[in-house]
Design a protein around this motif. Sequence first.
Motif, PDB file in Angstrom:
ATOM      1  N   SER A 194       5.061  -1.035   0.955  1.00 53.00           N
ATOM      2  CA  SER A 194       3.861  -1.815   1.279  1.00 53.00           C
ATOM      3  C   SER A 194       2.665  -1.046   0.747  1.00 53.00           C
ATOM      4  O   SER A 194       2.446   0.122   1.124  1.00 53.00           O
ATOM      5  CB  SER A 194       3.746  -2.007   2.793  1.00 53.00           C
ATOM      6  N   ARG A 195       1.887  -1.700  -0.100  1.00 51.88           N
ATOM      7  CA  ARG A 195       0.842  -1.001  -0.832  1.00 51.88           C
ATOM      8  C   ARG A 195      -0.528  -1.587  -0.495  1.00 51.88           C
ATOM      9  O   ARG A 195      -0.672  -2.790  -0.265  1.00 51.88           O
ATOM     10  CB  ARG A 195       1.106  -1.120  -2.330  1.00 51.88           C
ATOM     11  N   GLY A 196      -1.555  -0.746  -0.461  1.00 51.61           N
ATOM     12  CA  GLY A 196      -2.913  -1.220  -0.236  1.00 51.61           C
ATOM     13  C   GLY A 196      -3.082  -1.824   1.147  1.00 51.61           C
ATOM     14  O   GLY A 196      -2.678  -1.254   2.161  1.00 51.61           O
ATOM     15  N   ARG A 197      -3.681  -3.007   1.192  1.00 51.69           N
ATOM     16  CA  ARG A 197      -3.928  -3.674   2.471  1.00 51.69           C
ATOM     17  C   ARG A 197      -2.631  -4.024   3.196  1.00 51.69           C
ATOM     18  O   ARG A 197      -2.594  -4.031   4.427  1.00 51.69           O
ATOM     19  CB  ARG A 197      -4.743  -4.938   2.233  1.00 51.69           C
ATOM     20  N   ASP A 198      -1.585  -4.341   2.452  1.00 51.17           N
ATOM     21  CA  ASP A 198      -0.309  -4.676   3.085  1.00 51.17           C
ATOM     22  C   ASP A 198       0.246  -3.504   3.884  1.00 51.17           C
ATOM     23  O   ASP A 198       0.965  -3.686   4.867  1.00 51.17           O
ATOM     24  CB  ASP A 198       0.714  -5.104   2.030  1.00 51.17           C
ATOM     25  N   GLY A 199      -0.097  -2.287   3.460  1.00 52.52           N
ATOM     26  CA  GLY A 199       0.363  -1.109   4.174  1.00 52.52           C
ATOM     27  C   GLY A 199      -0.651  -0.547   5.144  1.00 52.52           C
ATOM     28  O   GLY A 199      -0.401   0.481   5.781  1.00 52.52           O
TER      29      GLY A 199
END
Length: 441
Positions: free
Chosen positions: A359-364
């Motif tokens: 999960s990268r950026g906002r998703d993480g």
Amino acid sequence: MQMYTTYRVKIKQYNNIFKETVAIYRHAVDYLITVCLENWEPVSALTGRNRFAYVEHLVHATKNNPCPAYDFDAKFYKMPSYLRRGAINEAIGKVFSYKSNLADWKKNPVGRKPSYPKAGYVYPSMYRTVMYNQTGDYTAQIKVYTRNTWDWITVDLRRSDMDYIAKYCRDRKQCAPTLQKRGKEWFLDFPFEERCTLNNTSVHNQTIVAVDLGINTATTVSVMQSDGTILGRHFCKLPKETDHLTHSVNRIKKAQQHGNYKTPRLWAKAKGINHDISVKTAEFIMETAVSYNADVIVFEHLDKTGRIRGSKKQRIKLWRSQEVQSIVTNKAHRMGIRVSYICAWGTSSLAYDGSGKVSRGRDGGFDTYELCRFQNGKIYNCDLSASYNIGARYFIREILKSVDENSRLRIEAKVPQCCKRSTCTFSTLISLNAELVSVAA
């Protein structure tokens, strides 16, 4: 292997005098293309120099060939012999390409039919002694069409360009220069040929530099060995240059908002900054490779063709990943370092420890796109994880290529992740090495 590099040298004093020379050369190529098309059946049956000799026999009068089939010599009176031969080779190449593309299109008629070949924007080569003579360190004579005849003129060459060639290219073989126009200025492009010997280190003894090129971080580099040992991790961010590029692009946007759609000076500045980022990124990669005495530099195969969607499409368009790879390839081959490419799918989206998608950026839950969260809760640098996967995929491919078929099938049965290269991660390489050790024992 042979390497070819080209360096351009600006002609200082002349400008419009070369236009007629280039126009005559292009007309000659167009004329010879028609000749080749009308006689393609006998021309295509020949190979190499025989094909060239046959076309020249059709258009050029000699003592043994007083009446050629075409009046080329009358249309292009006193055209230098080497320039004529260069035009013949250019025409044969264009017709051969056209016929090959046409045959492929007839087999699978998808898209437009290949267009009729034309000379286009070809430029003449200034062959030694007959078209070009170096008369001094910064002066030369070239033969051009002037005052209704072919005559020699003396041109002054830019001092900095010639000093650069004398300093860095003295050990290379210099080939015939080509007359080129860029913008409103004229140049002589000097091609150089050199031979390079690449290393032949066994895959199990190789040290590689796995490179992940990015938009936020210019490049992330991991130095690896075949057993999965990480010798070094290095980051190149270039924040000052990135801020300068962002500022230049914002100035272009502001000008466009006020109706100034053509802003060549602003775009030239942005392109210059972008090129500087590419050069510095390539220098960082090469310095890392040399410091670790690397055998191979591994890149992702980045295909940027097609339409780009999303809010960051301008940043992706400005991303010169191919330029960085090209600069690194030239420098690496000159030092005997090999360059390899691997499948780019999933290198950033898959965790290096094999836990699955990240999960990268906002998703993480992060404000930055540089960090990612693994499915097991671990937080890691996404570009660094991608560089591990890039190096692992290279070693997995090369190791499986080096074993026989039966051994490969046994390894793939024990480590099924190796079967599909686009899902391999760093953990797959560790499992593969463990299986190789057990087989050897």
